[in-house]
Each structure stands twice: as structure tokens, then as C-alpha cells.
Scaffold this motif. Structure first.
Motif, short mmCIF file in Angstrom:
data_model
loop_
_atom_site.label_atom_id
_atom_site.label_comp_id
_atom_site.label_asym_id
_atom_site.label_seq_id
_atom_site.Cartn_x
_atom_site.Cartn_y
_atom_site.Cartn_z
N GLN A 41 -2.13 -13.55 34.66
CA GLN A 41 -2.50 -12.26 34.19
C GLN A 41 -3.33 -12.43 33.19
OE1 GLN A 41 -0.50 -8.70 33.91
NE2 GLN A 41 -1.96 -7.56 34.28
N ARG A 42 -4.81 -12.60 33.38
CA ARG A 42 -5.71 -12.74 31.63
C ARG A 42 -5.61 -11.79 31.08
NH1 ARG A 42 -10.39 -16.13 34.42
NH2 ARG A 42 -10.33 -14.54 36.12
N PRO A 43 -5.98 -11.11 30.14
CA PRO A 43 -6.29 -10.41 29.61
C PRO A 43 -7.45 -9.35 30.40
CG PRO A 43 -6.15 -12.20 27.83
CD PRO A 43 -5.94 -12.30 29.30
N GLY A 44 -6.82 -7.99 29.93
CA GLY A 44 -7.92 -7.44 30.77
C GLY A 44 -7.78 -7.36 32.97
N LYS A 45 -7.69 -8.18 32.96
CA LYS A 45 -7.71 -8.62 34.31
C LYS A 45 -6.11 -8.56 35.60
CE LYS A 45 -11.61 -11.33 33.78
NZ LYS A 45 -12.28 -12.46 34.35
N GLN A 46 -6.46 -7.97 36.31
CA GLN A 46 -5.49 -8.23 37.42
C GLN A 46 -4.45 -9.17 37.73
OE1 GLN A 46 -6.35 -6.00 40.71
NE2 GLN A 46 -6.27 -3.90 40.41
N ARG A 47 -2.83 -9.45 37.60
CA ARG A 47 -2.29 -10.55 38.37
C ARG A 47 -3.38 -11.71 39.58
NH1 ARG A 47 4.20 -10.27 38.30
NH2 ARG A 47 3.10 -9.29 36.47
N GLU A 48 -3.08 -13.35 39.67
CA GLU A 48 -3.73 -13.31 40.07
C GLU A 48 -3.22 -14.44 40.93
OE1 GLU A 48 -7.96 -14.63 38.75
OE2 GLU A 48 -6.47 -15.37 37.25
N TYR A 61 -4.22 -23.55 45.88
CA TYR A 61 -4.89 -23.51 44.47
C TYR A 61 -5.83 -22.36 44.74
CZ TYR A 61 -2.19 -27.94 42.97
OH TYR A 61 -1.06 -28.61 42.84
N ALA A 62 -5.85 -22.52 43.55
CA ALA A 62 -7.15 -20.55 42.71
C ALA A 62 -8.25 -21.80 43.63
CB ALA A 62 -6.88 -20.58 41.82
N ASP A 63 -9.32 -21.47 43.24
CA ASP A 63 -10.31 -22.33 43.46
C ASP A 63 -11.08 -22.91 41.39
OD1 ASP A 63 -12.74 -21.34 45.83
OD2 ASP A 63 -11.16 -22.31 45.57
N SER A 64 -10.51 -21.53 40.99
CA SER A 64 -10.69 -21.93 39.09
C SER A 64 -10.04 -23.02 39.02
CB SER A 64 -10.63 -20.42 38.65
OG SER A 64 -9.38 -20.00 38.72
N VAL A 65 -8.72 -23.24 39.39
CA VAL A 65 -7.77 -24.81 38.63
C VAL A 65 -7.65 -25.68 39.35
CG1 VAL A 65 -6.56 -22.60 38.06
CG2 VAL A 65 -5.95 -24.00 39.26
N LYS A 66 -8.50 -25.48 40.61
CA LYS A 66 -8.33 -27.27 40.96
C LYS A 66 -8.80 -28.38 40.67
CE LYS A 66 -8.92 -24.86 46.57
NZ LYS A 66 -9.49 -24.80 47.68
N GLY A 67 -8.04 -29.11 40.62
CA GLY A 67 -8.88 -30.23 39.72
C GLY A 67 -8.18 -30.93 38.76
N ARG A 68 -7.41 -29.34 38.01
CA ARG A 68 -7.22 -29.41 36.55
C ARG A 68 -5.32 -29.17 36.75
NH1 ARG A 68 -8.54 -25.81 33.59
NH2 ARG A 68 -8.99 -23.76 34.96
N PHE A 69 -4.84 -28.56 37.94
CA PHE A 69 -4.10 -28.29 37.40
C PHE A 69 -3.12 -29.05 38.89
CE2 PHE A 69 -4.20 -23.66 35.29
CZ PHE A 69 -4.84 -24.22 34.25
N THR A 70 -1.88 -28.86 39.08
CA THR A 70 -1.02 -29.32 40.07
C THR A 70 0.17 -28.64 40.05
OG1 THR A 70 -1.83 -31.44 39.49
CG2 THR A 70 0.00 -32.10 40.91
N ILE A 71 0.00 -28.09 40.92
CA ILE A 71 1.90 -27.99 40.52
C ILE A 71 2.93 -28.28 41.72
CG2 ILE A 71 1.56 -26.83 43.35
CD1 ILE A 71 2.98 -24.40 42.67
N LEU A 87 -7.53 -27.61 29.50
CA LEU A 87 -7.93 -26.17 29.59
C LEU A 87 -8.84 -25.60 28.82
CD1 LEU A 87 -3.88 -25.95 28.77
CD2 LEU A 87 -4.84 -24.98 30.66
N THR A 88 -9.00 -24.19 29.04
CA THR A 88 -10.57 -23.89 28.31
C THR A 88 -9.80 -21.25 28.95
OG1 THR A 88 -10.75 -22.17 31.03
CG2 THR A 88 -11.73 -24.31 30.77
N GLN A 89 -9.90 -21.66 27.36
CA GLN A 89 -10.44 -20.26 27.18
C GLN A 89 -10.00 -19.67 28.40
OE1 GLN A 89 -13.28 -19.88 23.82
NE2 GLN A 89 -11.45 -19.26 22.86
N GLU A 90 -10.44 -19.75 29.62
CA GLU A 90 -10.25 -18.56 30.67
C GLU A 90 -8.91 -18.95 31.01
OE1 GLU A 90 -13.27 -16.67 30.47
OE2 GLU A 90 -12.64 -15.81 32.29
N ASP A 91 -8.05 -19.87 31.20
CA ASP A 91 -6.52 -20.02 31.32
C ASP A 91 -5.82 -19.30 30.39
OD1 ASP A 91 -7.34 -23.45 31.98
OD2 ASP A 91 -7.57 -21.70 33.45
N THR A 92 -6.41 -18.79 29.85
CA THR A 92 -5.36 -17.37 28.85
C THR A 92 -4.76 -16.45 29.97
OG1 THR A 92 -6.71 -18.55 26.18
CG2 THR A 92 -5.04 -16.32 26.05
#
Length: 119
Positions: A41-48, A61-71, A87-92
Motif C-alpha cells: 500500500q503506497r501512500p495515498g493509494k489502495q493496496r495492490e 508479478y505486477a507490471d511495475s515490478v517485473k524484472g526488478r523483484f523476485t518472489i 528500488l525507486t521512490q514509487e516503491d515506498t
């Protein structure tokens, strides 16, 4: 009742990496067929959704994290990890562990762990 406990959050600079961990505790069992995953849940946004995995199956994976995150699902199937690179500030946000087992009527959440990416 199975409980989920997250760890590994913290403060990191842009471009850095973190690994989040989630372990199940308490009575009950986690099965390999249970889906485990990470949401945020990013600031001001719904859980995703960030990423989910069932043991022995590739993660999704969500498109926004593909190639950067590994589960990764732990070999003992009762844990799940999220390796986050570039990591980017959008990952906060607050990252939550989830266990979903519709056949057993389970949709469990951890309390969350804060990830803050600073410039």
C-alpha cells in the motif's frame, strides 16, 4: 490459526535493494498448494498486488515490478521472500504478506513492513 510475520523492511536509497521475508507461525499448516504473496500500500493509494507464488510454480508479478523483484517460496513452503532490486521512490509503502487458500477458507494477512526509498 496460522499467522504471518513479515520482516526486512527499512530505509534504502534509490537504486538499492532489500529482501523481505515472511514466515508463518502458530498452529496450523501451510500447504504447498497455498498461494503466498506480497501486496503493498503506497501512500495515498489502495493496496495492490506485487507478486504471488505457489510452490513449484513460477511467480507472477505486477507490471511495475517485473524484472526488478523476485518472489521465492521457501523449501519448507511456509515462508516466502521478496527480493527487491533497483528500488525507486514509487516503491515506498507498507508491504504485506498474504496467504490464500480458498479450499480451506483462508485469506490471511501479516501486519506489514515499511519500505521507504529515499533519493
Amino acid at each position: 490459526q496460522v499467522q504471518l510475520v513479515e520482516s526486512g523492511g527499512g530505509l534504502v536509497q534509490v537504486g538499492g535493494s532489500l529482501t523481505l521475508s515472511c514466515r508463518s507461525t502458530g498452529p496450523g499448516s501451510v500447504f504447498s498448494t497455498d498461494r503466498m504473496g506480497w501486496y503493498r500500500q503506497r501512500p495515498g493509494k489502495q493496496r495492490e498486488l506485487v507478486a504471488t507464488i505457489t510452490y513449484g510454480v513460477d511467480g507472477t508479478y505486477a507490471d511495475s515490478v517485473k524484472g526488478r523483484f523476485t518472489i521465492v517460496r521457501g523449501d519448507n513452503v511456509d515462508s516466502v521472500y521478496l527480493r527487491m532490486n533497483s528500488l525507486t521512490q514509487e516503491d515506498t509503502g507498507v508491504y504485506y504478506c498474504n496467504l490464500w487458500s480458498p479450499g480451506r477458507g483462508l485469506d490471511l494477512w501479516g501486519r506489514g513492513t515499511q519500505v521507504t526509498v529515499s533519493s
